[in-house]
Motif scaffolding. Structure first.
Motif, PDB file in Angstrom:
ATOM      1  N   UNK A 139      14.118  -5.029 -17.459  1.00 15.05           N
ATOM      2  CA  UNK A 139      13.138  -5.923 -16.839  1.00 15.05           C
ATOM      3  C   UNK A 139      13.671  -7.348 -16.686  1.00 15.05           C
ATOM      4  N   UNK A 140      14.474  -7.556 -15.656  1.00 17.33           N
ATOM      5  CA  UNK A 140      15.066  -8.879 -15.425  1.00 17.33           C
ATOM      6  C   UNK A 140      14.765  -9.431 -14.027  1.00 17.33           C
ATOM      7  N   UNK A 141      14.023  -8.668 -13.214  1.00 11.55           N
ATOM      8  CA  UNK A 141      13.716  -9.155 -11.862  1.00 11.55           C
ATOM      9  C   UNK A 141      12.609 -10.203 -11.927  1.00 11.55           C
ATOM     10  N   UNK A 142      12.875 -11.444 -11.489  1.00 10.92           N
ATOM     11  CA  UNK A 142      11.834 -12.468 -11.542  1.00 10.92           C
ATOM     12  C   UNK A 142      10.716 -12.160 -10.544  1.00 10.92           C
ATOM     13  N   UNK A 143       9.456 -12.426 -10.886  1.00 11.72           N
ATOM     14  CA  UNK A 143       8.339 -12.136  -9.989  1.00 11.72           C
ATOM     15  C   UNK A 143       8.415 -12.903  -8.670  1.00 11.72           C
ATOM     16  N   UNK A 144       9.192 -13.988  -8.668  1.00 14.36           N
ATOM     17  CA  UNK A 144       9.349 -14.777  -7.439  1.00 14.36           C
ATOM     18  C   UNK A 144       9.998 -13.965  -6.313  1.00 14.36           C
ATOM     19  N   UNK A 145      10.737 -12.909  -6.683  1.00 13.40           N
ATOM     20  CA  UNK A 145      11.348 -12.066  -5.643  1.00 13.40           C
ATOM     21  C   UNK A 145      10.263 -11.389  -4.807  1.00 13.40           C
ATOM     22  N   UNK A 146       9.203 -10.918  -5.472  1.00 10.64           N
ATOM     23  CA  UNK A 146       8.098 -10.287  -4.755  1.00 10.64           C
ATOM     24  C   UNK A 146       7.388 -11.304  -3.879  1.00 10.64           C
ATOM     25  N   UNK A 147       7.262 -12.531  -4.375  1.00 11.47           N
ATOM     26  CA  UNK A 147       6.634 -13.588  -3.581  1.00 11.47           C
ATOM     27  C   UNK A 147       7.392 -13.850  -2.300  1.00 11.47           C
ATOM     28  N   UNK A 148       8.712 -13.999  -2.411  1.00 17.31           N
ATOM     29  CA  UNK A 148       9.532 -14.264  -1.229  1.00 17.31           C
ATOM     30  C   UNK A 148       9.555 -13.099  -0.269  1.00 17.31           C
ATOM     31  N   UNK A 149       9.626 -11.873  -0.803  1.00 18.16           N
ATOM     32  CA  UNK A 149       9.660 -10.707   0.073  1.00 18.16           C
ATOM     33  C   UNK A 149       8.330 -10.527   0.796  1.00 18.16           C
ATOM     34  N   UNK A 150       7.225 -10.876   0.145  1.00 19.47           N
ATOM     35  CA  UNK A 150       5.928 -10.774   0.821  1.00 19.47           C
ATOM     36  C   UNK A 150       5.861 -11.730   2.013  1.00 19.47           C
ATOM     37  N   UNK A 151       6.470 -12.883   1.886  1.00 22.81           N
ATOM     38  CA  UNK A 151       6.528 -13.823   3.007  1.00 22.81           C
ATOM     39  C   UNK A 151       7.370 -13.252   4.141  1.00 22.81           C
ATOM     40  N   UNK A 152       8.487 -12.648   3.789  1.00 19.95           N
ATOM     41  CA  UNK A 152       9.370 -12.051   4.791  1.00 19.95           C
ATOM     42  C   UNK A 152       8.645 -10.948   5.553  1.00 19.95           C
ATOM     43  N   UNK A 153       7.894 -10.109   4.833  1.00 22.73           N
ATOM     44  CA  UNK A 153       7.200  -8.991   5.476  1.00 22.73           C
ATOM     45  C   UNK A 153       6.115  -9.466   6.440  1.00 22.73           C
ATOM     46  N   UNK A 154       5.664 -10.674   6.268  1.00 24.01           N
ATOM     47  CA  UNK A 154       4.631 -11.220   7.160  1.00 24.01           C
ATOM     48  C   UNK A 154       5.221 -11.880   8.407  1.00 24.01           C
ATOM     49  N   UNK A 155       6.545 -11.805   8.574  1.00 25.77           N
ATOM     50  CA  UNK A 155       7.205 -12.393   9.738  1.00 25.77           C
ATOM     51  C   UNK A 155       7.621 -11.313  10.734  1.00 25.77           C
ATOM     52  N   UNK A 156       7.851 -11.690  11.988  1.00 29.20           N
ATOM     53  CA  UNK A 156       8.288 -10.719  13.000  1.00 29.20           C
ATOM     54  C   UNK A 156       9.589 -10.011  12.644  1.00 29.20           C
ATOM     55  N   UNK A 157      10.426 -10.628  11.819  1.00 26.30           N
ATOM     56  CA  UNK A 157      11.701 -10.009  11.444  1.00 26.30           C
ATOM     57  C   UNK A 157      11.502  -8.652  10.779  1.00 26.30           C
ATOM     58  N   UNK A 158      10.350  -8.465  10.151  1.00 25.36           N
ATOM     59  CA  UNK A 158      10.107  -7.235   9.389  1.00 25.36           C
ATOM     60  C   UNK A 158       9.455  -6.132  10.215  1.00 25.36           C
ATOM     61  N   UNK A 159       9.355  -6.317  11.530  1.00 21.48           N
ATOM     62  CA  UNK A 159       8.688  -5.318  12.368  1.00 21.48           C
ATOM     63  C   UNK A 159       9.283  -3.921  12.197  1.00 21.48           C
ATOM     64  N   UNK A 160      10.583  -3.833  12.052  1.00 28.06           N
ATOM     65  CA  UNK A 160      11.240  -2.523  11.941  1.00 28.06           C
ATOM     66  C   UNK A 160      10.889  -1.799  10.645  1.00 28.06           C
ATOM     67  N   UNK A 161      10.277  -2.495   9.703  1.00 29.34           N
ATOM     68  CA  UNK A 161       9.932  -1.917   8.413  1.00 29.34           C
ATOM     69  C   UNK A 161       8.452  -1.517   8.319  1.00 29.34           C
ATOM     70  N   UNK A 162       7.721  -1.642   9.400  1.00 31.79           N
ATOM     71  CA  UNK A 162       6.287  -1.336   9.365  1.00 31.79           C
ATOM     72  C   UNK A 162       6.038   0.091   8.873  1.00 31.79           C
ATOM     73  N   UNK A 163       5.095   0.226   7.945  1.00 36.22           N
ATOM     74  CA  UNK A 163       4.772   1.530   7.394  1.00 36.22           C
ATOM     75  C   UNK A 163       5.758   2.019   6.346  1.00 36.22           C
ATOM     76  N   UNK A 164       6.695   1.164   5.962  1.00 33.90           N
ATOM     77  CA  UNK A 164       7.772   1.581   5.059  1.00 33.90           C
ATOM     78  C   UNK A 164       7.564   1.125   3.616  1.00 33.90           C
TER      79      UNK A 164
END
Length: 314
Positions: A245-270
Protein backbone atom coordinates in the motif's frame (compact mmCIF):
# COMPACT_ATOMS: atom_id res chain seq x y z
CA UNK A 1 9.13 1.04 -15.42
CA UNK A 2 8.94 4.37 -13.64
CA UNK A 3 11.10 3.26 -10.70
CA UNK A 4 13.17 0.34 -9.45
CA UNK A 5 10.99 -2.70 -8.86
CA UNK A 6 10.69 -4.06 -5.32
CA UNK A 7 8.86 -7.40 -5.45
CA UNK A 8 7.70 -7.18 -1.85
CA UNK A 9 6.22 -3.73 -2.51
CA UNK A 10 5.28 -3.93 -6.19
CA UNK A 11 4.45 -7.61 -6.77
CA UNK A 12 0.64 -7.29 -6.82
CA UNK A 13 0.67 -4.09 -8.87
CA UNK A 14 3.19 -5.47 -11.34
CA UNK A 15 0.98 -8.50 -11.90
CA UNK A 16 -1.89 -6.16 -12.81
CA UNK A 17 0.06 -4.00 -15.25
CA UNK A 18 -1.30 -2.98 -18.68
CA UNK A 19 1.25 -0.42 -19.90
CA UNK A 20 5.04 -0.91 -20.00
CA UNK A 21 5.47 1.93 -17.52
CA UNK A 22 4.20 1.36 -13.99
CA UNK A 23 3.51 4.40 -11.82
CA UNK A 24 3.30 4.39 -8.05
CA UNK A 25 3.54 8.15 -7.62
CA UNK A 26 1.76 11.09 -9.23
CA UNK A 27 3.34 11.93 -12.60
CA UNK A 28 2.93 15.04 -14.82
CA UNK A 29 0.09 13.75 -17.05
CA UNK A 30 -2.19 13.25 -14.03
CA UNK A 31 -0.94 16.04 -11.77
CA UNK A 32 -3.91 18.12 -10.59
CA UNK A 33 -2.11 21.38 -11.36
CA UNK A 34 -1.47 20.35 -14.98
CA UNK A 35 -3.20 23.04 -17.08
CA UNK A 36 -4.47 20.37 -19.47
CA UNK A 37 -6.56 18.98 -16.61
CA UNK A 38 -8.28 22.25 -15.76
CA UNK A 39 -11.75 21.78 -14.25
CA UNK A 40 -12.79 25.37 -14.87
CA UNK A 41 -16.52 25.59 -15.50
CA UNK A 42 -17.18 22.02 -14.31
CA UNK A 43 -19.33 20.91 -11.39
CA UNK A 44 -18.51 17.68 -9.57
CA UNK A 45 -20.12 15.54 -6.86
CA UNK A 46 -17.88 13.16 -4.89
CA UNK A 47 -19.28 10.61 -2.45
CA UNK A 48 -17.36 9.47 0.61
CA UNK A 49 -15.12 12.53 0.52
CA UNK A 50 -14.33 12.98 4.21
CA UNK A 51 -10.98 11.16 4.20
CA UNK A 52 -8.50 9.14 2.16
CA UNK A 53 -9.18 8.70 -1.54
CA UNK A 54 -12.42 10.69 -1.60
CA UNK A 55 -10.82 13.66 0.11
CA UNK A 56 -7.81 13.53 -2.22
CA UNK A 57 -10.15 13.53 -5.24
CA UNK A 58 -12.00 16.57 -3.88
CA UNK A 59 -8.69 18.39 -3.26
CA UNK A 60 -7.58 17.63 -6.84
CA UNK A 61 -10.76 19.15 -8.25
CA UNK A 62 -10.26 22.24 -6.10
CA UNK A 63 -6.65 22.55 -7.29
CA UNK A 64 -7.92 22.26 -10.87
CA UNK A 65 -10.35 25.13 -10.30
CA UNK A 66 -13.76 23.43 -10.54
CA UNK A 67 -16.66 25.87 -10.45
CA UNK A 68 -18.56 23.80 -7.86
CA UNK A 69 -17.64 20.79 -5.70
CA UNK A 70 -20.24 18.81 -3.78
CA UNK A 71 -18.93 16.37 -1.17
CA UNK A 72 -20.89 13.82 0.83
CA UNK A 73 -20.09 11.68 3.84
CA UNK A 74 -21.42 10.46 7.17
CA UNK A 75 -19.33 12.57 9.58
CA UNK A 76 -20.40 16.21 9.76
CA UNK A 77 -17.21 17.32 11.53
CA UNK A 78 -15.02 15.79 8.82
CA UNK A 79 -17.21 17.24 6.08
CA UNK A 80 -16.66 20.69 7.56
CA UNK A 81 -12.89 20.14 7.80
CA UNK A 82 -12.65 19.08 4.16
CA UNK A 83 -15.00 21.85 3.06
CA UNK A 84 -12.86 24.49 4.81
CA UNK A 85 -9.71 23.06 3.22
CA UNK A 86 -11.25 23.14 -0.26
CA UNK A 87 -12.30 26.77 0.19
CA UNK A 88 -8.73 27.72 1.09
CA UNK A 89 -7.37 25.94 -1.97
CA UNK A 90 -9.87 27.49 -4.38
CA UNK A 91 -11.75 30.48 -2.90
CA UNK A 92 -13.76 30.99 -6.10
CA UNK A 93 -15.12 27.43 -6.09
CA UNK A 94 -18.60 26.91 -4.64
CA UNK A 95 -18.37 24.18 -2.01
CA UNK A 96 -21.40 22.23 -0.80
CA UNK A 97 -20.93 19.61 1.94
CA UNK A 98 -23.86 17.29 2.65
CA UNK A 99 -24.23 14.57 5.25
CA UNK A 100 -25.41 11.35 3.64
CA UNK A 101 -25.47 7.61 4.28
CA UNK A 102 -24.29 5.80 1.14
CA UNK A 103 -27.07 3.20 1.14
CA UNK A 104 -29.95 5.50 2.05
CA UNK A 105 -32.39 6.20 -0.78
CA UNK A 106 -33.93 9.02 1.23
CA UNK A 107 -30.54 10.65 1.80
CA UNK A 108 -29.76 10.43 -1.91
CA UNK A 109 -33.02 12.24 -2.73
CA UNK A 110 -32.23 14.97 -0.22
CA UNK A 111 -28.67 15.38 -1.51
CA UNK A 112 -29.72 15.82 -5.12
CA UNK A 113 -32.60 18.14 -4.22
CA UNK A 114 -30.11 20.38 -2.39
CA UNK A 115 -27.65 20.12 -5.27
CA UNK A 116 -30.34 21.24 -7.73
CA UNK A 117 -31.20 24.17 -5.47
CA UNK A 118 -27.64 25.38 -4.76
CA UNK A 119 -25.45 24.18 -7.64
CA UNK A 120 -27.71 23.17 -10.50
CA UNK A 121 -26.53 20.52 -12.93
CA UNK A 122 -23.68 18.20 -11.93
CA UNK A 123 -21.27 17.53 -14.81
CA UNK A 124 -19.14 14.86 -13.15
CA UNK A 125 -20.21 12.23 -10.63
CA UNK A 126 -17.52 10.32 -8.75
CA UNK A 127 -18.82 7.33 -6.77
CA UNK A 128 -16.10 6.78 -4.20
CA UNK A 129 -17.93 5.77 -0.99
CA UNK A 130 -17.26 2.11 -0.29
CA UNK A 131 -16.34 -0.51 2.32
CA UNK A 132 -14.24 -3.68 2.59
CA UNK A 133 -15.83 -5.54 5.50
CA UNK A 134 -13.93 -8.78 4.94
CA UNK A 135 -10.62 -6.94 5.09
CA UNK A 136 -11.43 -5.49 8.50
CA UNK A 137 -12.40 -8.91 9.85
CA UNK A 138 -9.39 -11.06 8.94
CA UNK A 139 -10.62 -12.08 5.47
CA UNK A 140 -13.08 -14.80 6.56
CA UNK A 141 -13.99 -17.22 3.78
CA UNK A 142 -17.49 -18.02 2.57
CA UNK A 143 -19.42 -19.81 5.29
CA UNK A 144 -17.44 -18.16 8.08
CA UNK A 145 -18.57 -14.59 7.46
CA UNK A 146 -22.04 -13.67 8.73
CA UNK A 147 -24.54 -13.18 5.87
CA UNK A 148 -25.38 -9.63 6.93
CA UNK A 149 -21.70 -8.66 6.98
CA UNK A 150 -21.05 -10.37 3.64
CA UNK A 151 -24.00 -8.54 2.09
CA UNK A 152 -22.97 -5.16 3.49
CA UNK A 153 -20.18 -4.76 0.93
CA UNK A 154 -22.58 -5.28 -1.96
CA UNK A 155 -25.15 -3.00 -0.33
CA UNK A 156 -22.67 -0.14 -0.02
CA UNK A 157 -20.49 -0.74 -3.09
CA UNK A 158 -23.25 -1.60 -5.58
CA UNK A 159 -26.51 -0.08 -4.37
CA UNK A 160 -24.75 3.04 -3.09
CA UNK A 161 -23.30 4.10 -6.46
CA UNK A 162 -26.54 3.24 -8.27
CA UNK A 163 -28.51 5.63 -6.04
CA UNK A 164 -26.19 8.45 -7.11
CA UNK A 165 -26.10 7.39 -10.76
CA UNK A 166 -29.89 7.29 -10.86
CA UNK A 167 -30.22 10.89 -9.71
CA UNK A 168 -27.35 12.00 -11.94
CA UNK A 169 -29.25 10.62 -14.96
CA UNK A 170 -32.55 12.05 -13.72
CA UNK A 171 -31.13 15.57 -14.04
CA UNK A 172 -31.83 15.35 -17.77
CA UNK A 173 -34.38 12.53 -18.02
CA UNK A 174 -37.03 14.49 -16.10
CA UNK A 175 -36.66 17.20 -18.75
CA UNK A 176 -37.02 14.63 -21.55
CA UNK A 177 -33.40 15.26 -22.50
CA UNK A 178 -30.62 12.74 -23.07
CA UNK A 179 -28.32 12.43 -20.02
CA UNK A 180 -24.78 13.66 -20.48
CA UNK A 181 -21.68 14.10 -18.38
CA UNK A 182 -19.05 11.91 -16.77
CA UNK A 183 -19.49 9.11 -14.23
CA UNK A 184 -16.49 7.56 -12.49
CA UNK A 185 -17.03 4.51 -10.30
CA UNK A 186 -14.25 3.51 -7.91
CA UNK A 187 -13.48 -0.15 -8.57
CA UNK A 188 -10.56 -2.35 -7.52
CA UNK A 189 -8.02 -4.76 -8.93
CA UNK A 190 -9.71 -7.26 -6.59
CA UNK A 191 -12.45 -7.52 -9.23
CA UNK A 192 -9.97 -9.26 -11.54
CA UNK A 193 -8.73 -12.13 -9.38
CA UNK A 194 -10.11 -14.83 -7.10
CA UNK A 195 -8.63 -14.95 -3.61
CA UNK A 196 -10.00 -16.63 -0.46
CA UNK A 197 -11.70 -14.20 1.90
CA UNK A 198 -12.57 -11.51 -0.64
CA UNK A 199 -15.73 -12.80 -2.32
CA UNK A 200 -18.10 -10.02 -1.28
CA UNK A 201 -15.68 -7.17 -1.93
CA UNK A 202 -14.44 -8.56 -5.25
CA UNK A 203 -17.98 -9.20 -6.50
CA UNK A 204 -19.04 -5.68 -5.54
CA UNK A 205 -16.09 -4.11 -7.35
CA UNK A 206 -16.65 -6.23 -10.44
CA UNK A 207 -20.23 -4.97 -10.42
CA UNK A 208 -18.89 -1.40 -10.49
CA UNK A 209 -16.80 -2.14 -13.57
CA UNK A 210 -19.81 -3.71 -15.28
CA UNK A 211 -22.02 -0.76 -14.31
CA UNK A 212 -19.66 1.57 -16.17
CA UNK A 213 -19.94 -0.66 -19.24
CA UNK A 214 -23.73 -0.62 -19.07
CA UNK A 215 -23.82 3.16 -18.75
CA UNK A 216 -21.60 3.37 -21.80
CA UNK A 217 -24.00 1.38 -24.00
CA UNK A 218 -27.24 2.69 -22.50
CA UNK A 219 -26.53 6.44 -22.55
CA UNK A 220 -24.47 7.73 -25.46
CA UNK A 221 -23.99 11.11 -23.83
CA UNK A 222 -22.57 9.69 -20.60
CA UNK A 223 -18.84 9.11 -20.35
CA UNK A 224 -18.50 6.23 -17.86
CA UNK A 225 -15.36 4.73 -16.36
CA UNK A 226 -14.39 2.40 -13.52
CA UNK A 227 -11.20 3.37 -11.72
CA UNK A 228 -8.86 1.34 -9.54
CA UNK A 229 -7.12 3.83 -7.20
CA UNK A 230 -4.13 1.57 -6.62
CA UNK A 231 -3.20 0.03 -3.29
CA UNK A 232 -3.65 3.04 -1.05
CA UNK A 233 -2.76 3.14 2.65
CA UNK A 234 -6.31 3.66 3.99
CA UNK A 235 -8.31 2.51 7.00
CA UNK A 236 -9.86 -0.33 4.96
CA UNK A 237 -6.58 -1.77 3.63
CA UNK A 238 -6.17 -5.31 5.03
CA UNK A 239 -2.93 -6.19 6.81
CA UNK A 240 -2.09 -8.62 4.00
CA UNK A 241 -1.48 -5.71 1.62
CA UNK A 242 0.18 -3.25 4.01
CA UNK A 243 3.64 -3.48 2.41
CA UNK A 244 2.05 -3.04 -1.03
CA UNK A 245 0.00 0.00 0.00
CA UNK A 246 2.20 2.82 -1.29
CA UNK A 247 0.02 4.46 -3.96
CA UNK A 248 -0.84 8.00 -2.80
CA UNK A 249 -4.57 8.86 -3.03
CA UNK A 250 -3.63 11.92 -5.08
CA UNK A 251 -3.11 9.58 -8.05
CA UNK A 252 -6.84 8.84 -8.10
CA UNK A 253 -7.57 12.56 -7.87
CA UNK A 254 -5.41 13.37 -10.88
CA UNK A 255 -6.69 10.45 -12.93
CA UNK A 256 -10.30 11.47 -12.24
CA UNK A 257 -9.50 14.87 -13.73
CA UNK A 258 -7.93 13.24 -16.77
CA UNK A 259 -11.00 11.03 -17.32
CA UNK A 260 -13.19 14.13 -17.40
CA UNK A 261 -11.24 15.54 -20.39
CA UNK A 262 -11.68 14.80 -24.11
CA UNK A 263 -8.32 12.99 -24.10
CA UNK A 264 -9.98 10.07 -22.31
CA UNK A 265 -12.69 9.50 -24.94
CA UNK A 266 -11.04 6.28 -26.12
CA UNK A 267 -11.39 4.86 -22.60
CA UNK A 268 -15.16 5.32 -22.28
CA UNK A 269 -16.80 2.33 -20.62
CA UNK A 270 -13.40 0.97 -19.60
CA UNK A 271 -11.62 -0.12 -16.44
CA UNK A 272 -8.46 1.89 -15.70
CA UNK A 273 -5.96 1.95 -12.86
CA UNK A 274 -3.77 4.77 -11.58
CA UNK A 275 -0.66 2.66 -12.13
CA UNK A 276 -0.99 2.62 -15.92
CA UNK A 277 0.56 5.36 -18.03
CA UNK A 278 -2.19 7.38 -19.74
CA UNK A 279 0.08 8.68 -22.51
CA UNK A 280 1.16 5.16 -23.44
CA UNK A 281 -2.51 4.19 -23.58
CA UNK A 282 -3.27 7.22 -25.77
CA UNK A 283 -0.68 6.07 -28.28
CA UNK A 284 -2.54 2.75 -28.55
CA UNK A 285 -6.06 4.16 -28.38
CA UNK A 286 -7.38 2.52 -31.56
CA UNK A 287 -6.26 -0.96 -30.57
CA UNK A 288 -7.68 -0.52 -27.06
CA UNK A 289 -11.05 0.47 -28.51
CA UNK A 290 -11.23 -2.04 -31.36
CA UNK A 291 -10.14 -5.05 -29.31
CA UNK A 292 -12.03 -3.98 -26.17
CA UNK A 293 -8.83 -4.51 -24.22
CA UNK A 294 -10.07 -2.79 -21.07
CA UNK A 295 -13.59 -4.25 -20.96
CA UNK A 296 -14.52 -7.18 -18.77
CA UNK A 297 -14.74 -10.68 -20.26
CA UNK A 298 -17.16 -13.39 -19.14
CA UNK A 299 -14.88 -16.33 -19.92
CA UNK A 300 -11.42 -16.92 -21.30
CA UNK A 301 -12.91 -19.28 -23.87
CA UNK A 302 -14.07 -17.95 -27.25
CA UNK A 303 -17.87 -18.05 -27.40
CA UNK A 304 -18.93 -17.85 -31.06
CA UNK A 305 -21.10 -19.74 -33.61
CA UNK A 306 -18.32 -22.18 -34.51
CA UNK A 307 -17.38 -22.69 -30.88
CA UNK A 308 -14.02 -22.25 -29.16
CA UNK A 309 -10.92 -23.16 -31.16
CA UNK A 310 -9.44 -26.11 -29.25
CA UNK A 311 -5.81 -27.03 -29.81
CA UNK A 312 -6.49 -30.60 -28.72
CA UNK A 313 -8.96 -33.16 -30.03
CA UNK A 314 -12.76 -32.83 -29.73
Amino acid sequence: MSSKIDQERDGVTLGHQFTPTMHRQVYPAIKATNRNLSAAGKTVLITGATRGIGKAIAVAWAQAGASSIVITGRAENLLKEVSDELKKISPKTKILALKSEATSEEDAKKVWAKVQEVVGIIDVLICNAGIFSEGRNGLPVTGLIEPSLWWSDLETNVRGPYLQIYHFLQQKLVQNQKPKGTVIILSSAAASFTMPGMSSYALSKLAGARQAEFLHVEHEGVRAFSLHPGIVPTTISPELFQKQAVDPPEMAGGLSLYLATPKAEFLRGSYITVNWDVEEMERNAEEIKEKRLLKTAFLNGQLRPEGHHFEGKI
